[in-house]
Design a protein around this motif. Structure first.
Motif, PDB file in Angstrom:
ATOM      1  N   ASN A   1      33.929  21.907  81.479  1.00 39.11           N
ATOM      2  CA  ASN A   1      35.016  21.868  80.623  1.00 39.11           C
ATOM      3  C   ASN A   1      35.929  22.471  80.543  1.00 39.11           C
ATOM      4  OD1 ASN A   1      33.832  22.489  78.512  1.00 39.11           O
ATOM      5  ND2 ASN A   1      33.180  21.082  77.280  1.00 39.11           N
ATOM      6  N   GLY A   2      36.030  23.911  81.071  1.00 40.80           N
ATOM      7  CA  GLY A   2      37.546  24.739  80.379  1.00 40.80           C
ATOM      8  C   GLY A   2      37.564  25.598  81.988  1.00 40.80           C
TER       9      GLY A   2
ATOM     10  N   THR B   1      48.022  25.218  75.953  1.00 40.69           N
ATOM     11  CA  THR B   1      47.085  24.334  75.937  1.00 40.69           C
ATOM     12  C   THR B   1      46.801  23.360  77.399  1.00 40.69           C
ATOM     13  OG1 THR B   1      47.172  24.508  73.842  1.00 40.69           O
ATOM     14  CG2 THR B   1      45.946  22.551  74.452  1.00 40.69           C
TER      15      THR B   1
ATOM     16  N   ARG C   1      37.802  27.067  72.290  1.00 38.52           N
ATOM     17  CA  ARG C   1      37.688  25.415  72.216  1.00 38.52           C
ATOM     18  C   ARG C   1      38.370  24.697  71.350  1.00 38.52           C
ATOM     19  NH1 ARG C   1      32.940  22.702  73.564  1.00 38.52           N
ATOM     20  NH2 ARG C   1      34.148  20.675  73.489  1.00 38.52           N
ATOM     21  N   ARG C   2      39.384  23.625  71.753  1.00 42.71           N
ATOM     22  CA  ARG C   2      40.518  22.999  71.454  1.00 42.71           C
ATOM     23  C   ARG C   2      39.171  22.398  69.726  1.00 42.71           C
ATOM     24  NH1 ARG C   2      43.814  19.860  75.818  1.00 42.71           N
ATOM     25  NH2 ARG C   2      44.515  19.102  74.054  1.00 42.71           N
TER      26      ARG C   2
ATOM     27  N   ASP D   1      45.411  20.748  80.177  1.00 43.97           N
ATOM     28  CA  ASP D   1      44.687  19.287  80.548  1.00 43.97           C
ATOM     29  C   ASP D   1      43.089  19.083  80.525  1.00 43.97           C
ATOM     30  OD1 ASP D   1      44.399  20.457  82.828  1.00 43.97           O
ATOM     31  OD2 ASP D   1      44.411  19.050  84.120  1.00 43.97           O
ATOM     32  N   THR D   2      42.458  20.996  79.854  1.00 40.54           N
ATOM     33  CA  THR D   2      40.958  21.058  79.447  1.00 40.54           C
ATOM     34  C   THR D   2      40.404  21.233  77.838  1.00 40.54           C
ATOM     35  OG1 THR D   2      41.478  22.848  79.288  1.00 40.54           O
ATOM     36  CG2 THR D   2      40.942  22.038  81.967  1.00 40.54           C
ATOM     37  N   GLU D   3      39.856  21.424  77.589  1.00 36.14           N
ATOM     38  CA  GLU D   3      39.049  21.503  76.431  1.00 36.14           C
ATOM     39  C   GLU D   3      38.984  22.686  75.850  1.00 36.14           C
ATOM     40  OE1 GLU D   3      35.011  19.655  76.274  1.00 36.14           O
ATOM     41  OE2 GLU D   3      36.020  17.633  77.404  1.00 36.14           O
ATOM     42  N   TYR D   4      39.896  23.632  76.320  1.00 37.02           N
ATOM     43  CA  TYR D   4      40.218  24.686  76.084  1.00 37.02           C
ATOM     44  C   TYR D   4      41.430  24.854  75.445  1.00 37.02           C
ATOM     45  CZ  TYR D   4      35.604  25.694  75.779  1.00 37.02           C
ATOM     46  OH  TYR D   4      33.990  26.191  75.637  1.00 37.02           O
ATOM     47  N   HIS D   5      41.860  26.149  74.576  1.00 37.25           N
ATOM     48  CA  HIS D   5      43.379  26.566  74.308  1.00 37.25           C
ATOM     49  C   HIS D   5      42.850  27.632  75.381  1.00 37.25           C
ATOM     50  CE1 HIS D   5      44.517  23.915  71.114  1.00 37.25           C
ATOM     51  NE2 HIS D   5      43.594  24.158  70.649  1.00 37.25           N
TER      52      HIS D   5
END
Ligand code: GLA
Length: 683
Positions: A30-31, A210, A131-132, A212-216
């Motif tokens: 997811n990143g 940051t 991880r966000r 559209d994925t689940e990470y910075h």
């Protein structure tokens, strides 16, 4: 995760896992987990590396060709080898992981195997996915006399960029060090924190993306703005290192990791003691003369200090240094002021039982100087525009090896002629202005990078030839301080602002990243509304020194300072080499508290400060940290004015470490600018 033929990918960054659990990690889907993303294929994503190949193509792709691990005495260095399957570009990702400190230094080496020159347009040291969640970034910013102010921002979609274009003084406005708190706004003693410090003294860029994925995605490296780098055939470009740490003990915990690593592996003379010095600047400014220096040497000796430093104003023959507009570049004694030269000063130092140090600003030149008359082409300056002057001076062009020799010679000549000179305060009072190197000619894009490399060449030569001479890094206050420069300097000057109230904030800020041992804090005459005790107690939290005419002090104040110097000298192992816990932030209210605990937890020093308390304010106890819960500690307030007694209720009492950490000490008061220094001794 390294699989030949595929990009190397991140698996995990966090608390240490055991070997069995490591096997369970899989690459997040997811990143974007590429360890070092290159520009050209997956173009919507941000890149750590981009280049124009010798045929003009802008795309790069990197796949792994293997990895290896080398053991060093206290660390392992892992190299991940990557290459572009189409172009002959090799990239090595390097990670030095320390065995005894939670720190990983990450850097990258980019090799051009193409037939022609390749132009690097983006060249981050490293990228780290985070991880966000409720992730906050804490960072330092400021200006002259208000350095290292701490702020916290929640990471939101978009980009957060911290960048510097100053050339040589890269920490006045912002800092190349940040902390990420992973579970909400950063707290000092709780929560998971990632700390990152770019070890570089030139233009830098830290960028958190940051998307559209689940990470910075955190990228850090040299700022490529106006700095594309022409990498010749066969040449390897090595980026600065990014030091990364992780702590579950909040911001203070990540700071302790930086402090330990800094003292043990970076800071010059990190394992050695520091001297208490008196610096002449705020006592006499440019008004240097032999008698005055002699007096100041006697003053610091009577105070219990060990070193006297003669600041600006001592040099210049044809154009004597009366103000800041002449003589930089002419490092010869002004014999009008000092007829007996440095020799005479060393004689006085011996007589007064102190060491002698000297101020220099060797990277700079005033146009009104013999150096500029002889070598106008040694200054960075535009040939075809009206010159802009910052503090009446220009920066010498350190991309030029002849200029490097000259700057090395400034230190070398002083020490060759006067081997007893025991210390340098090395200043740097201008950013790079009028950006043009007469030496680099048509390679102007390399000025910022080659200039910084030139500085490091000079500093390496000095360190090799004079490994035992301590140097203070100064730059119009705290404009230059980073973990690469600190390899060559024993300490840095935090700020020209020595108002103790302001210093509480400035020192709190710097301590997020840098150890107290490296932070010079001097007692001065700034903010005379505060007591000498308050000013001294604030300076005593770091590397204590003085910057004033000691004659200004009355008899009681002098006695107080002598006692405070003796206390500090007795406790400096704990203060400078112990573990720092930041307890009460000045940013959160009207008080501040910091403590240091010896690693064996037998001794601790607690500092408490009341800044501007409100009338009738409810005062909370200070809860300590870092003690041994089971040990009993005797509490003793020290640094008291002569003939005054401690009114601390806990004074001379004994408590368990558990009690002191859970219940705490009622040390705060509603007095304005009031301070306490409290010694805790395990029984
Ligand atoms: C800078 C430094 C000061 C002092 C002056 C001398 O401003 O920060 O401490 O050395 O230069 O000109």
């Amino acid at each position: 995760d390294v699989e030949n033929g595929k990009p190397a990918q991140y698996l995990y960054f966090g608390s240490k896992l055991n070997a069995a659990d490591l096997q369970n990690l899989t690459v997040a889907t997811n990143g974007r987990m590429d360890a070092y993303p290159a520009y050209g294929l997956n173009t919507p994503a941000e890149a750590a590396l981009a280049m124009r190949h010798s045929d003009g193509n802008l795309s790069t792709a990197l796949v792994a060709t293997g990895s290896d691990v080398k053991q060093e005495a206290n660390a392992t260095v892992t190299t991940i080898h990557l290459k572009d399957p189409v172009y002959n570009i090799k990239v090595d990702l390097k990670y030095r992981a320390y065995k005894d400190v939670d720190m990983i230094e990450a850097w990258t080496e980019i090799n051009n195997g193409e037939k022609g020159t390749v132009t690097l347009t983006t060249f981050a040291s490293a990228m780290l996915p985070i991880r966000r969640g409720d992730v906050w970034m804490s960072h330092l910013s400021g200006t002259w006399a208000a350095e290292a102010q701490l702020s916290h921002e929640k990471l939101q979609p978009g980009e957060f960029v911290i960048r510097n274009n100053d050339g040589v003084r890269n920490s006045h406005t912002d800092h190349a060090e940040v902390m990420f708190s992973l579970n909400g706004k950063g707290q000092e003693n709780t929560g998971a924190v990632i700390g990152a410090a770019l070890a570089y003294s030139g233009n830098y860029k830290l960028k958190t993306v940051t998307d559209d994925t689940e990470y910075h995605y955190f990228f850090a490296g040299i700022n490529e703005q106006n700095s594309e780098y022409h990498l010749k055939k066969g040449e390897t470009f090595k980026t600065p290192a990014l030091a990364l740490t992780y702590s579950n003990e909040g911001l203070s915990g990540a700071s302790r990791n930086f402090h330990k690593w800094g003292r043990k592996y970076v800071l010059a003379h990190g394992d050695q003691e520091r001297d208490i010095l008196l610096n002449s600047w705020e006592g006499v400014y440019f008004d240097i003369n032999q008698k005055g220096m002699d007096q100041m040497m006697a003053d610091i000796h009577s105070m219990g200090g060990e070193l006297f430093v003669m600041d600006d104003g001592w040099f210049g023959k044809k154009y004597p240094r009366k103000r800041d507009n002449t003589a930089l570049g002419d490092w010869v004694v002004d014999t009008e002021k000092l007829p007996d030269g440095i020799e005479g000063l060393l004689r006085d130092a011996k007589k007064n039982g102190v060491k002698f140090g000297i101020w220099i600003e060797p990277e700079m030149v005033n146009p009104k100087s013999e150096l500029f008359e002889k070598h106008p082409d040694w200054a960075i300056t535009l040939p075809n525009r009206k010159t802009y002057y910052y503090r009446n001076q220009l920066v010498l062009d350190l991309s030029n090896p002849k200029v490097q020799d000259f700057v090395f010679g400034v230190v070398d000549n002083i020490l060759t002629e006067n081997p007893e000179v025991a210390y340098f305060k090395w200043d740097c009072n201008s950013p790079i202005t009028n950006v043009y190197s007469p030496y680099l000619k048509n390679k102007q894009g390399q000025l910022y990078i080659d200039h910084v490399r030139g500085i490091y060449n000079v500093l390496k030569r000095i360190k090799d030839k004079y490994p035992n001479v301590p140097m203070m890094l100064c730059s119009g206050g705290g404009a230059r301080c980073d973990y690469e420069a600190l390899k060559y300097y024993t300490e840095f000057w935090c700020s020209d602002n020595t108002d103790p109230i302001e210093r509480l904030f400035i020192q709190w800020g710097f301590s997020q990243i840098f150890p107290a041992k490296a932070m010079c804090a001097h007692v001065t005459s700034w903010n005379k509304k505060t007591s000498v005790k308050f000013r001294t107690d604030v300076a005593s939290m770091c590397k204590l020194g003085f910057d004033l005419g000691l004659k200004e002090l009355n008899a009681d104040e002098q006695t107080f300072c002598q006692n405070a110097v003796a206390n500090w000298t007795r406790l400096k192992k704990v203060i400078l080499d112990g573990d720092q816990y930041r307890l009460v932030s000045p940013y959160d209210g009207n008080h501040m508290s910091v403590m240091y605990a010896a690693p064996n937890k037998n001794k601790a020093v607690l500092y408490t400060y009341d800044i501007h308390p409100r009338f009738g304010e409810k005062l909370l106890p200070v809860k300590l940290q870092g003690l041994d819960a089971k040990k009993m500690y005797k509490v003793k307030e020290i640094n008291l004015m002569p003939n005054s007694k401690s009114n601390l209720a806990a004074n001379e009492k004994t408590y368990s470490g558990d009690y002191l950490m859970k219940v705490g000490i009622n040390a705060f008061t509603t007095n304005q600018a009031f301070s306490r220094v409290i010694e805790l001794t395990a029984e």
